[in-house]
Structures are given as structure tokens and as C-alpha cells.
Design a protein around this motif. Sequence first.
Motif, PDB file in Angstrom:
ATOM      1  N   ARG A   2       0.840  -1.202   0.000  1.00  0.00           N
ATOM      2  CA  ARG A   2       0.000   0.000   0.000  1.00  0.00           C
ATOM      3  C   ARG A   2       0.872   1.247   0.000  1.00  0.00           C
ATOM      4  O   ARG A   2       1.976   1.235   0.517  1.00  0.00           O
ATOM      5  CB  ARG A   2      -0.884   0.024   1.246  1.00  0.00           C
ATOM      6  N   ASN A   3       0.341   2.335  -0.542  1.00  0.00           N
ATOM      7  CA  ASN A   3       1.031   3.621  -0.494  1.00  0.00           C
ATOM      8  C   ASN A   3       0.594   4.356   0.761  1.00  0.00           C
ATOM      9  O   ASN A   3      -0.566   4.742   0.882  1.00  0.00           O
ATOM     10  CB  ASN A   3       0.708   4.466  -1.732  1.00  0.00           C
ATOM     11  N   MET A   4       1.540   4.536   1.669  1.00  0.00           N
ATOM     12  CA  MET A   4       1.221   5.170   2.950  1.00  0.00           C
ATOM     13  C   MET A   4       0.914   6.656   2.775  1.00  0.00           C
ATOM     14  O   MET A   4       1.489   7.322   1.930  1.00  0.00           O
ATOM     15  CB  MET A   4       2.405   5.050   3.920  1.00  0.00           C
ATOM     16  N   LYS A   5       0.032   7.144   3.620  1.00  0.00           N
ATOM     17  CA  LYS A   5      -0.238   8.577   3.741  1.00  0.00           C
ATOM     18  C   LYS A   5       0.366   8.995   5.077  1.00  0.00           C
ATOM     19  O   LYS A   5      -0.030   8.486   6.127  1.00  0.00           O
ATOM     20  CB  LYS A   5      -1.740   8.837   3.759  1.00  0.00           C
ATOM     21  N   VAL A   6       1.342   9.880   5.028  1.00  0.00           N
ATOM     22  CA  VAL A   6       2.068  10.260   6.241  1.00  0.00           C
ATOM     23  C   VAL A   6       2.107  11.780   6.332  1.00  0.00           C
ATOM     24  O   VAL A   6       2.594  12.451   5.420  1.00  0.00           O
ATOM     25  CB  VAL A   6       3.515   9.694   6.222  1.00  0.00           C
ATOM     26  N   ASN A   7       1.570  12.335   7.431  1.00  0.00           N
ATOM     27  CA  ASN A   7       1.604  13.777   7.639  1.00  0.00           C
ATOM     28  C   ASN A   7       1.460  14.094   9.123  1.00  0.00           C
ATOM     29  O   ASN A   7       1.212  13.206   9.934  1.00  0.00           O
ATOM     30  CB  ASN A   7       0.541  14.487   6.793  1.00  0.00           C
ATOM     31  N   LYS A   8       1.607  15.373   9.450  1.00  0.00           N
ATOM     32  CA  LYS A   8       1.419  15.795  10.837  1.00  0.00           C
ATOM     33  C   LYS A   8      -0.023  15.518  11.241  1.00  0.00           C
ATOM     34  O   LYS A   8      -0.950  15.824  10.491  1.00  0.00           O
ATOM     35  CB  LYS A   8       1.686  17.300  10.993  1.00  0.00           C
ATOM     36  N   ALA A   9      -0.198  14.948  12.401  1.00  0.00           N
ATOM     37  CA  ALA A   9      -1.546  14.666  12.892  1.00  0.00           C
ATOM     38  C   ALA A   9      -2.218  15.972  13.294  1.00  0.00           C
ATOM     39  O   ALA A   9      -1.588  16.849  13.877  1.00  0.00           O
ATOM     40  CB  ALA A   9      -1.486  13.715  14.071  1.00  0.00           C
ATOM     41  N   ARG A  10      -3.487  16.093  12.966  1.00  0.00           N
ATOM     42  CA  ARG A  10      -4.269  17.253  13.390  1.00  0.00           C
ATOM     43  C   ARG A  10      -4.887  16.941  14.748  1.00  0.00           C
ATOM     44  O   ARG A  10      -5.172  15.788  15.048  1.00  0.00           O
ATOM     45  CB  ARG A  10      -5.376  17.532  12.370  1.00  0.00           C
ATOM     46  N   PRO A  11      -5.148  17.970  15.537  1.00  0.00           N
ATOM     47  CA  PRO A  11      -5.826  17.735  16.823  1.00  0.00           C
ATOM     48  C   PRO A  11      -7.179  17.070  16.599  1.00  0.00           C
ATOM     49  O   PRO A  11      -7.854  17.340  15.611  1.00  0.00           O
ATOM     50  CB  PRO A  11      -6.006  19.138  17.407  1.00  0.00           C
ATOM     51  N   ARG A  12      -7.548  16.219  17.514  1.00  0.00           N
ATOM     52  CA  ARG A  12      -8.824  15.517  17.406  1.00  0.00           C
ATOM     53  C   ARG A  12      -9.971  16.510  17.514  1.00  0.00           C
ATOM     54  O   ARG A  12      -9.987  17.375  18.379  1.00  0.00           O
ATOM     55  CB  ARG A  12      -8.926  14.497  18.522  1.00  0.00           C
ATOM     56  N   GLU A  13     -10.947  16.375  16.614  1.00  0.00           N
ATOM     57  CA  GLU A  13     -12.102  17.269  16.616  1.00  0.00           C
ATOM     58  C   GLU A  13     -13.109  16.824  17.673  1.00  0.00           C
ATOM     59  O   GLU A  13     -13.278  15.638  17.907  1.00  0.00           O
ATOM     60  CB  GLU A  13     -12.797  17.233  15.251  1.00  0.00           C
ATOM     61  N   ASN A  14     -13.788  17.786  18.257  1.00  0.00           N
ATOM     62  CA  ASN A  14     -14.873  17.474  19.163  1.00  0.00           C
ATOM     63  C   ASN A  14     -16.065  17.068  18.320  1.00  0.00           C
ATOM     64  O   ASN A  14     -16.570  17.851  17.525  1.00  0.00           O
ATOM     65  CB  ASN A  14     -15.206  18.694  20.024  1.00  0.00           C
ATOM     66  N   ARG A  15     -16.518  15.846  18.483  1.00  0.00           N
ATOM     67  CA  ARG A  15     -17.623  15.344  17.670  1.00  0.00           C
ATOM     68  C   ARG A  15     -18.992  15.699  18.221  1.00  0.00           C
ATOM     69  O   ARG A  15     -20.003  15.340  17.657  1.00  0.00           O
ATOM     70  CB  ARG A  15     -17.520  13.833  17.538  1.00  0.00           C
ATOM     71  N   GLY A  16     -19.037  16.373  19.343  1.00  0.00           N
ATOM     72  CA  GLY A  16     -20.330  16.742  19.907  1.00  0.00           C
ATOM     73  C   GLY A  16     -20.909  15.603  20.720  1.00  0.00           C
ATOM     74  O   GLY A  16     -20.206  14.760  21.234  1.00  0.00           O
ATOM     75  N   GLY A  17     -22.226  15.599  20.817  1.00  0.00           N
ATOM     76  CA  GLY A  17     -22.910  14.565  21.570  1.00  0.00           C
ATOM     77  C   GLY A  17     -23.150  14.953  23.013  1.00  0.00           C
ATOM     78  O   GLY A  17     -23.802  14.243  23.758  1.00  0.00           O
ATOM     79  N   ASN A  18     -22.658  16.096  23.425  1.00  0.00           N
ATOM     80  CA  ASN A  18     -22.849  16.561  24.784  1.00  0.00           C
ATOM     81  C   ASN A  18     -24.057  17.491  24.809  1.00  0.00           C
ATOM     82  O   ASN A  18     -23.994  18.618  24.371  1.00  0.00           O
ATOM     83  CB  ASN A  18     -21.590  17.287  25.274  1.00  0.00           C
ATOM     84  N   ARG A  19     -25.146  17.012  25.338  1.00  0.00           N
ATOM     85  CA  ARG A  19     -26.388  17.790  25.309  1.00  0.00           C
ATOM     86  C   ARG A  19     -26.346  19.011  26.218  1.00  0.00           C
ATOM     87  O   ARG A  19     -27.082  19.952  26.014  1.00  0.00           O
ATOM     88  CB  ARG A  19     -27.571  16.914  25.681  1.00  0.00           C
ATOM     89  N   LYS A  20     -25.470  19.022  27.207  1.00  0.00           N
ATOM     90  CA  LYS A  20     -25.414  20.150  28.137  1.00  0.00           C
ATOM     91  C   LYS A  20     -25.003  21.450  27.444  1.00  0.00           C
ATOM     92  O   LYS A  20     -25.439  22.511  27.804  1.00  0.00           O
ATOM     93  CB  LYS A  20     -24.451  19.860  29.275  1.00  0.00           C
ATOM     94  N   ASN A  21     -24.124  21.357  26.461  1.00  0.00           N
ATOM     95  CA  ASN A  21     -23.697  22.591  25.808  1.00  0.00           C
ATOM     96  C   ASN A  21     -24.324  22.774  24.421  1.00  0.00           C
ATOM     97  O   ASN A  21     -23.881  23.585  23.644  1.00  0.00           O
ATOM     98  CB  ASN A  21     -22.166  22.680  25.736  1.00  0.00           C
TER      99      ASN A  21
END
Length: 95
Positions: free
Chosen positions: A70-89
Motif C-alpha cells: 500500500r502507499n502510505m499517507k504520512v503527515n502531521k496529525a491534526r488535533p482531534r475534533e470534538n464530535r459533539g454529543g454533549n447535550r449540556k452545551n
Amino acid sequence: MSIYVGNLSYDVTAEDLSAVFADYGAVKRVQLPTDRETGRPRGFGFVEMETDDEETAAIEALDGAEWMGRNMKVNKARPRENRGGNRKNGNFSRH
């Protein structure tokens, strides 16, 4: 900072990935996320190296390189996104 490594074979191990990146410097940590339900690798991982220069060298050398069929994809990791799901906010996730 971490390096994102994508398009990996499902047969790759953390030891395999560490060995490939060790050619470019000291590997601090390797993570290969697995599917929660099957335990099977998800085809991507993260590598942390000792220095930014080592990370840059590995990214430049390995992005697009063929490994394990396979041809690898290699790059700087981005910060993990907040996917939501928290009803309080007021964030709701839709699946």
C-alpha cells in the motif's frame, strides 16, 4: 506532535511501524487504533518521535511510499475534533 500514518495494511503491527520510522530517528510511541466491536486494526496509526526534525524527515521520506502493498499517507496529525454529543452545551451528534 504526532505523525498520522494512513492507508496501512490491516496486518501491520506496532513493532512493524516502529521499525520503519526508526530509520529516521528515535520512536517514542506508536498507536494503532482498533475497531471497538471487532478488535480489528482500522488501517491507520500514529507515531511520536523524539524531535520535530526527525518527524519532518520521516514525513518527507515516507509520505506516498509503498509498504506492505500500500502507499502510505504520512503527515502531521491534526488535533482531534470534538464530535459533539454533549447535550449540556447544545452539541448533538448525528450518525
